[in-house]
Design a protein around this motif. Structure first.
Motif, mmCIF file in Angstrom:
data_model
loop_
_atom_site.group_PDB
_atom_site.id
_atom_site.type_symbol
_atom_site.label_atom_id
_atom_site.label_comp_id
_atom_site.label_asym_id
_atom_site.label_seq_id
_atom_site.Cartn_x
_atom_site.Cartn_y
_atom_site.Cartn_z
ATOM 1 N N ASP A 25 112.981 3.685 45.834
ATOM 2 C CA ASP A 25 112.814 5.290 45.843
ATOM 3 C C ASP A 25 114.092 5.942 46.611
ATOM 4 O OD1 ASP A 25 112.010 7.875 46.472
ATOM 5 O OD2 ASP A 25 109.969 7.188 46.275
ATOM 6 N N GLU A 26 114.767 6.909 45.754
ATOM 7 C CA GLU A 26 115.706 7.384 46.673
ATOM 8 C C GLU A 26 115.470 8.337 47.811
ATOM 9 O OE1 GLU A 26 117.951 9.792 43.685
ATOM 10 O OE2 GLU A 26 116.119 11.283 43.197
ATOM 11 N N ARG A 27 114.366 8.788 47.600
ATOM 12 C CA ARG A 27 114.019 9.560 48.885
ATOM 13 C C ARG A 27 113.590 8.902 50.190
ATOM 14 N NH1 ARG A 27 108.611 11.892 46.037
ATOM 15 N NH2 ARG A 27 108.659 9.547 45.684
ATOM 16 N N GLU B 168 99.801 10.286 47.203
ATOM 17 C CA GLU B 168 100.448 11.597 46.836
ATOM 18 C C GLU B 168 102.221 11.177 47.398
ATOM 19 O OE1 GLU B 168 99.839 14.609 46.000
ATOM 20 O OE2 GLU B 168 97.584 13.680 45.732
ATOM 21 N N ASP C 257 103.726 8.569 46.073
ATOM 22 C CA ASP C 257 104.527 8.067 45.137
ATOM 23 C C ASP C 257 104.662 9.033 44.029
ATOM 24 O OD1 ASP C 257 104.197 5.710 46.531
ATOM 25 O OD2 ASP C 257 102.477 4.906 45.568
ATOM 26 N N ARG C 258 104.169 10.264 44.032
ATOM 27 C CA ARG C 258 104.152 11.292 42.968
ATOM 28 C C ARG C 258 105.842 11.856 43.222
ATOM 29 N NH1 ARG C 258 99.104 12.524 40.851
ATOM 30 N NH2 ARG C 258 97.480 12.191 42.209
ATOM 31 N N SER C 259 106.566 11.999 42.131
ATOM 32 C CA SER C 259 107.820 12.472 42.024
ATOM 33 C C SER C 259 107.917 13.897 42.525
ATOM 34 C CB SER C 259 108.458 12.176 40.617
ATOM 35 O OG SER C 259 107.708 12.924 39.601
ATOM 36 N N ASP C 260 106.735 14.470 42.206
ATOM 37 C CA ASP C 260 106.969 16.082 42.480
ATOM 38 C C ASP C 260 106.266 16.346 43.828
ATOM 39 O OD1 ASP C 260 104.332 15.464 41.647
ATOM 40 O OD2 ASP C 260 104.281 17.165 40.265
ATOM 41 N N CYS C 261 105.893 15.301 44.885
ATOM 42 C CA CYS C 261 105.042 15.553 46.000
ATOM 43 C C CYS C 261 105.867 16.648 47.003
ATOM 44 C CB CYS C 261 104.883 14.318 46.694
ATOM 45 S SG CYS C 261 106.264 13.638 47.515
ATOM 46 N N PRO D 120 108.239 17.803 49.426
ATOM 47 C CA PRO D 120 109.413 17.103 50.161
ATOM 48 C C PRO D 120 109.141 17.230 51.732
ATOM 49 C CG PRO D 120 110.195 18.687 49.112
ATOM 50 C CD PRO D 120 108.887 18.837 48.713
ATOM 51 N N GLN E 88 119.287 1.074 48.239
ATOM 52 C CA GLN E 88 118.518 1.413 47.380
ATOM 53 C C GLN E 88 118.467 0.321 45.912
ATOM 54 O OE1 GLN E 88 119.033 5.474 45.811
ATOM 55 N NE2 GLN E 88 117.627 5.162 43.963
#
Length: 234
Positions: free
Chosen positions: A95-97, A14, A16-20, A22, A115
């Motif tokens: 990953d920027e997050r 989960e 790894d999903r860009s839309d998980c 936050p 990054q």
């Protein structure tokens, strides 16, 4: 759920999903320190493999590839300081997050986050005494796996050590039962089980690695993939 007989490389974590979610992702980063303290074996790795490659009379360097929330390099920085070692650590994550979370934590002297991909550091001609990663290998495609190890050979002047989970039925069962009451509001349990399904057995990891890499199995659920350039400390 598919059998654990073979790697399930189609399973997606989960986080790894860009839309998980936050909020759940941040909570996952916040809880990584606990899960890594309990299951990842980094105190053993530091004492047995990393510390012997550091010298007391100079500044040593370490690169953590895929550093995530930054809890592993923070542990290593504290242990090195306690041992009187000068250690500069760079943690990289594309990953920027992850980078934003790691960079937002209380600064530790000698620890910096960036990054970046490992290939960027190779292009810059950078080298480090020790290169590590924690639970990264099972995320990678075959091509990414080979590229990471090739980059590690270029970047690590003394030792490259990639630690990953080992896939097993009893490891899956233990993690499932042991994490059930804990880690609310995060992806720790769900993604941990997915990670086990995606991970290698020791034999698979040894077979996938190129010549010069050594796979060491540490029970109950860790595999280490290590490389030392010829003429360096074992």
């Amino acid at each position: 759920m598919r059998s654990l007989t073979e790697r399930n490389t189609d399973a997606v974590e989960e986080m790894d999903r860009s839309d998980c979610d936050p909020a759940k992702l941040r909570r996952t980063y916040e809880q990584f320190w606990l899960i890594n303290t309990v299951v990842s074996g980094w105190r053993r790795n530091y004492v047995t493999y990393l510390r012997p490659n550091f010298d007391a009379d100079r500044v040593n360097t370490l690169l953590d590839i895929g550093s995530g929330g930054g809890d592993v390099p923070r542990m290593l920085a504290r242990w090195a300081r306690r041992d009187g070692l000068q250690l500069e650590i760079t943690g990289i994550d594309p990953d920027e997050r992850a980078h934003a979370f790691a960079s937002s934590q209380t600064p530790i002297p000698g620890l910096a986050f960036r990054q970046a991909f490992s290939s960027e550091l190779v292009e810059e001609g950078r080298t480090y005494d020790v290169v590590i990663s924690n639970h990264v290998l099972h995320h990678l495609t075959d091509e990414q796996f080979r590229s990471l190890l090739a980059d590690s050979e270029q970047l690590g002047s003394r030792l490259s050590l990639h630690s990953d989970i080992e896939r097993s039925r009893w490891g899956y069962a233990l993690f499932s039962a042991g994490t059930l009451p804990f880690f609310p509001g995060s992806f720790i349990r769900r993604d941990g089980l997915t990670s086990i399904r995606r991970s290698y057995t020791a034999d698979e990891l040894a077979a996938a690695a190129p010549p010069g890499w050594n796979c060491v199995q540490h029970r109950p659920w860790q595999n280490l993939l290590m490389h030392s350039p010829p003429g360096t400390k074992p």
